[in-house]
Design a protein around this motif. Sequence first.
Motif, PDB file in Angstrom:
ATOM      1  N   ASP A   3       0.807  -1.189  -0.023  1.00 22.74           N
ATOM      2  CA  ASP A   3      -0.035  -0.063   0.036  1.00 22.74           C
ATOM      3  C   ASP A   3       0.733   1.437   0.051  1.00 22.74           C
ATOM      4  O   ASP A   3       0.372   2.378   0.143  1.00 22.74           O
ATOM      5  CB  ASP A   3      -1.015  -0.167   1.192  1.00 22.74           C
ATOM      6  N   HIS A   4       2.170   1.137  -0.213  1.00 24.29           N
ATOM      7  CA  HIS A   4       2.903   2.435  -0.007  1.00 24.29           C
ATOM      8  C   HIS A   4       4.163   1.905  -0.878  1.00 24.29           C
ATOM      9  O   HIS A   4       5.040   0.994  -0.351  1.00 24.29           O
ATOM     10  CB  HIS A   4       3.107   2.693   1.455  1.00 24.29           C
ATOM     11  N   ILE A   5       4.703   2.941  -1.691  1.00 21.16           N
ATOM     12  CA  ILE A   5       6.193   2.758  -2.412  1.00 21.16           C
ATOM     13  C   ILE A   5       6.642   4.383  -2.377  1.00 21.16           C
ATOM     14  O   ILE A   5       6.001   5.048  -2.722  1.00 21.16           O
ATOM     15  CB  ILE A   5       6.079   2.491  -3.722  1.00 21.16           C
ATOM     16  N   CYS A   6       7.711   4.213  -1.505  1.00 22.39           N
ATOM     17  CA  CYS A   6       8.355   5.560  -1.125  1.00 22.39           C
ATOM     18  C   CYS A   6       8.737   6.270  -2.496  1.00 22.39           C
ATOM     19  O   CYS A   6       9.788   5.630  -2.932  1.00 22.39           O
ATOM     20  CB  CYS A   6       9.428   5.506  -0.114  1.00 22.39           C
ATOM     21  N   PRO A   7       8.340   7.412  -2.693  1.00 28.49           N
ATOM     22  CA  PRO A   7       8.878   8.008  -3.971  1.00 28.49           C
ATOM     23  C   PRO A   7      10.168   8.481  -3.739  1.00 28.49           C
ATOM     24  O   PRO A   7      10.794   8.612  -5.053  1.00 28.49           O
ATOM     25  CB  PRO A   7       7.867   9.297  -3.956  1.00 28.49           C
ATOM     26  N   TYR A   8      10.692   8.889  -2.704  1.00 30.13           N
ATOM     27  CA  TYR A   8      12.227   9.134  -2.400  1.00 30.13           C
ATOM     28  C   TYR A   8      13.052   8.036  -2.818  1.00 30.13           C
ATOM     29  O   TYR A   8      14.384   8.028  -3.140  1.00 30.13           O
ATOM     30  CB  TYR A   8      12.288   9.897  -1.226  1.00 30.13           C
ATOM     31  N   GLY A   9      12.447   6.907  -2.645  1.00 30.04           N
ATOM     32  CA  GLY A   9      13.188   5.471  -2.789  1.00 30.04           C
ATOM     33  C   GLY A   9      13.411   5.377  -4.182  1.00 30.04           C
ATOM     34  O   GLY A   9      14.479   4.889  -4.625  1.00 30.04           O
ATOM     35  N   VAL A  10      12.596   5.782  -5.042  1.00 27.81           N
ATOM     36  CA  VAL A  10      12.451   5.622  -6.429  1.00 27.81           C
ATOM     37  C   VAL A  10      13.598   6.437  -7.004  1.00 27.81           C
ATOM     38  O   VAL A  10      14.147   6.300  -7.881  1.00 27.81           O
ATOM     39  CB  VAL A  10      10.915   5.806  -6.856  1.00 27.81           C
TER      40      VAL A  10
END
Length: 260
Positions: A27-34
């Motif tokens: 339910d969450h993919i960290c945008p800063y990780g991408v």
Amino acid sequence: MNDQPDLNVKKAHGQKAARLYRMMMEDHICPYGVKSKYLLESNGFTVEDIHLTTREETDSFKQAHDVKTTPQTFIGGVRIGGYDDLRAHFGKPVPKKDETSYRPVLAVFAVALGLALSLSLWSFGTPLTIRAGEWFIAFSMAMLAMLKLQDVETFSSMFLGYDMLARKWVPYAYLYPYLEALAAILMAGRILPWLSIPVALTIGTIGAVSVFYAVYIQKREIKCACVGSSSNVPLGFVSLSENLAMVGMAVWMIIRMVTV
């Protein structure tokens, strides 16, 4: 989970290597990780991309490495840090909190100009027309008003810091963005000039005098409310230009009505 830093990560097959820990949940993919992964790869790194798939796993990682946020990047056994730290590591600009930026204003004017020229080209076969100039001012006013209308409460508080009429009659601070939007919409279509002209002339004149007095007479350094609360633009040339443009547009429409 392998939560040890990449002590053994070295150049593999002539390529630079890094280890990246980032949140990757259903339910969450960290945008800063991408962004961190893309930044590393665009700088020639082979990324060992380690996903933190649960809240417990993420909290355990942060506790183990004494960090407050993810993602975290390690290069050569050394923790670089989060996304902003990684940008700094590669010598890229990192936005500072409360840093002065004219980007929102430039974006408004650039888009307004593009729309005006495009519409003029479609309507008259050339982008350089008097109508394009009118549209440019009207579209700029409309977009600036829209930014203010996103958070009228915050705008009104900023506006009260320097506007002369708003200080004497507080409701004007709430009405201003609506009046600016109304004048812009009517002027774009040359509709109801008996209404749009006095509105633009009045709020533009009061605004110009207020800004000039606050900045050039009192020498005050305060934040401009011209683009609402979404940016940090100092009060001065931009706001003065906005108000003078409204006055100029109103005067031009009067001249046009008299001479046509």
